[in-house]
Design a protein around this motif. Structure first.
Motif, PDB file in Angstrom:
ATOM      1  N   GLY A  63       1.074 -19.635  38.303  1.00  0.00           N
ATOM      2  CA  GLY A  63       0.982 -21.053  37.950  1.00  0.00           C
ATOM      3  C   GLY A  63       2.256 -21.575  37.310  1.00  0.00           C
ATOM      4  O   GLY A  63       2.721 -22.675  37.615  1.00  0.00           O
ATOM      5  N   MET A  64       2.829 -20.770  36.439  1.00  0.00           N
ATOM      6  CA  MET A  64       4.050 -21.197  35.767  1.00  0.00           C
ATOM      7  C   MET A  64       5.228 -21.222  36.733  1.00  0.00           C
ATOM      8  O   MET A  64       6.090 -22.083  36.635  1.00  0.00           O
ATOM      9  N   MET A  65       5.274 -20.284  37.665  1.00  0.00           N
ATOM     10  CA  MET A  65       6.365 -20.264  38.631  1.00  0.00           C
ATOM     11  C   MET A  65       6.295 -21.504  39.519  1.00  0.00           C
ATOM     12  O   MET A  65       7.321 -22.118  39.814  1.00  0.00           O
ATOM     13  N   GLY A  66       5.097 -21.884  39.929  1.00  0.00           N
ATOM     14  CA  GLY A  66       4.948 -23.098  40.729  1.00  0.00           C
ATOM     15  C   GLY A  66       5.451 -24.317  39.978  1.00  0.00           C
ATOM     16  O   GLY A  66       6.185 -25.154  40.522  1.00  0.00           O
ATOM     17  N   SER A  67       5.100 -24.408  38.714  1.00  0.00           N
ATOM     18  CA  SER A  67       5.552 -25.513  37.873  1.00  0.00           C
ATOM     19  C   SER A  67       7.059 -25.475  37.689  1.00  0.00           C
ATOM     20  O   SER A  67       7.737 -26.504  37.744  1.00  0.00           O
ATOM     21  N   TYR A  68       7.591 -24.279  37.480  1.00  0.00           N
ATOM     22  CA  TYR A  68       9.033 -24.095  37.302  1.00  0.00           C
ATOM     23  C   TYR A  68       9.791 -24.550  38.546  1.00  0.00           C
ATOM     24  O   TYR A  68      10.768 -25.293  38.461  1.00  0.00           O
ATOM     25  N   LEU A  69       9.333 -24.117  39.710  1.00  0.00           N
ATOM     26  CA  LEU A  69       9.987 -24.516  40.961  1.00  0.00           C
ATOM     27  C   LEU A  69       9.896 -26.023  41.178  1.00  0.00           C
ATOM     28  O   LEU A  69      10.868 -26.666  41.580  1.00  0.00           O
ATOM     29  N   GLU A  70       8.726 -26.576  40.899  1.00  0.00           N
ATOM     30  CA  GLU A  70       8.535 -28.019  41.080  1.00  0.00           C
ATOM     31  C   GLU A  70       9.481 -28.819  40.184  1.00  0.00           C
ATOM     32  O   GLU A  70      10.128 -29.775  40.621  1.00  0.00           O
ATOM     33  N   LYS A  71       9.590 -28.418  38.925  1.00  0.00           N
ATOM     34  CA  LYS A  71      10.471 -29.132  38.000  1.00  0.00           C
ATOM     35  C   LYS A  71      11.941 -28.972  38.383  1.00  0.00           C
ATOM     36  O   LYS A  71      12.721 -29.900  38.237  1.00  0.00           O
ATOM     37  N   ASN A  72      12.312 -27.804  38.882  1.00  0.00           N
ATOM     38  CA  ASN A  72      13.688 -27.595  39.307  1.00  0.00           C
ATOM     39  C   ASN A  72      14.025 -28.400  40.558  1.00  0.00           C
ATOM     40  O   ASN A  72      15.124 -28.941  40.667  1.00  0.00           O
ATOM     41  N   VAL A  73      13.103 -28.467  41.496  1.00  0.00           N
ATOM     42  CA  VAL A  73      13.345 -29.286  42.687  1.00  0.00           C
ATOM     43  C   VAL A  73      13.459 -30.753  42.279  1.00  0.00           C
ATOM     44  O   VAL A  73      14.320 -31.485  42.777  1.00  0.00           O
ATOM     45  N   GLN A  74      12.615 -31.190  41.335  1.00  0.00           N
ATOM     46  CA  GLN A  74      12.695 -32.578  40.861  1.00  0.00           C
ATOM     47  C   GLN A  74      14.027 -32.834  40.157  1.00  0.00           C
ATOM     48  O   GLN A  74      14.652 -33.871  40.366  1.00  0.00           O
ATOM     49  N   ALA A  75      14.480 -31.885  39.332  1.00  0.00           N
ATOM     50  CA  ALA A  75      15.772 -32.046  38.649  1.00  0.00           C
ATOM     51  C   ALA A  75      16.901 -32.111  39.671  1.00  0.00           C
ATOM     52  O   ALA A  75      17.815 -32.936  39.553  1.00  0.00           O
ATOM     53  N   PHE A  76      16.841 -31.271  40.693  1.00  0.00           N
ATOM     54  CA  PHE A  76      17.864 -31.288  41.736  1.00  0.00           C
ATOM     55  C   PHE A  76      17.831 -32.616  42.495  1.00  0.00           C
ATOM     56  O   PHE A  76      18.885 -33.190  42.803  1.00  0.00           O
ATOM     57  N   THR A  77      16.639 -33.142  42.772  1.00  0.00           N
ATOM     58  CA  THR A  77      16.496 -34.434  43.440  1.00  0.00           C
ATOM     59  C   THR A  77      17.074 -35.547  42.586  1.00  0.00           C
ATOM     60  O   THR A  77      17.753 -36.444  43.098  1.00  0.00           O
ATOM     61  N   ASP A  78      16.823 -35.490  41.287  1.00  0.00           N
ATOM     62  CA  ASP A  78      17.392 -36.499  40.376  1.00  0.00           C
ATOM     63  C   ASP A  78      18.914 -36.466  40.400  1.00  0.00           C
ATOM     64  O   ASP A  78      19.568 -37.508  40.443  1.00  0.00           O
ATOM     65  N   ILE A  79      19.483 -35.265  40.400  1.00  0.00           N
ATOM     66  CA  ILE A  79      20.940 -35.123  40.464  1.00  0.00           C
ATOM     67  C   ILE A  79      21.457 -35.688  41.785  1.00  0.00           C
ATOM     68  O   ILE A  79      22.450 -36.416  41.823  1.00  0.00           O
ATOM     69  N   GLN A  80      20.763 -35.371  42.867  1.00  0.00           N
ATOM     70  CA  GLN A  80      21.171 -35.869  44.180  1.00  0.00           C
ATOM     71  C   GLN A  80      21.122 -37.395  44.211  1.00  0.00           C
ATOM     72  O   GLN A  80      22.034 -38.041  44.734  1.00  0.00           O
TER      73      GLN A  80
END
Length: 189
Positions: free
Chosen positions: A93-110
């Protein structure tokens, strides 16, 4: 408000013959059309026509599978293996959340990068980036990109540390009443 959002959300029904029916356009669509909905950021839900079961994730995974099979894959075999290892793991569960937040952070940077590229491009507006143009742009934007990537890395590191601390506190709360590591009372008076 959520009622308005739900009525605007597109409903796609999947029939037993594996065909997808878009109820908004009253026509059959392909997986490629669903991919275009994703690219256009259109909200949609895919449901089984008989059972009304939500199949959205399954369809999205099918699109990812097709993308990975065609052209240059995004995920290496090593990354896919590591992701698979987290299924059934306590950290799933935490890994899913971690990946989701990282993809969102990367999208924000993009998005910040794209906003800055259109603001600073001037003569490039309306023209697609060629390889040469992209290289020139990256040379100019290097320091800004470095700063954004450092911010992304810091966010990722902080999120992982936060995730570890949360796991430690949950473990202490769960197992705190057990006498682990405490030697038995050997005082014989």
């Amino acid at each position: 408000m959520s009622g308005t959002k739900k009525s605007a959300e597109r409903l796609i029904k999947k029939y037993p013959n594996r065909r997808l029916y878009d109820t908004q356009t009253s026509s059959y669509i392909t997986l490629s059309d669903v991919k275009q909905l994703v690219l256009d950021a259109d909200e949609f839900t895919v449901v089984d026509a008989k059972s009304n079961e939500d199949l959205t994730r399954s369809i999205l995974l099918q699109i990812i599978l097709e993308e990975e099979a065609n052209g240059a894959p995004m995920f290496s075999s090593s990354v896919l293996s590591q992701i698979i290892r987290y299924y059934g793991h306590a950290m799933q569960g935490m890994m899913g959340s971690y990946l989701e937040k990282n993809v969102q952070a990367f999208t924000d940077i993009q998005n910040k990068f794209l906003a800055n590229s259109t603001a600073g491009a001037g003569a490039l507006e309306g023209k697609p980036f060629s390889t040469e143009m992209w290289t020139q742009f990256m040379n100019i934007q290097g320091p800004m990109m470095q700063g954004m990537m450092n911010s992304y890395i810091d966010q990722s590191k902080n999120l992982f540390i936060q995730m570890q601390e949360q796991m430690q506190s949950q473990s202490k709360a769960m197992f705190g009443s057990f006498p682990f590591g405490v030697p038995p009372n050997t005082d014989k008076k």
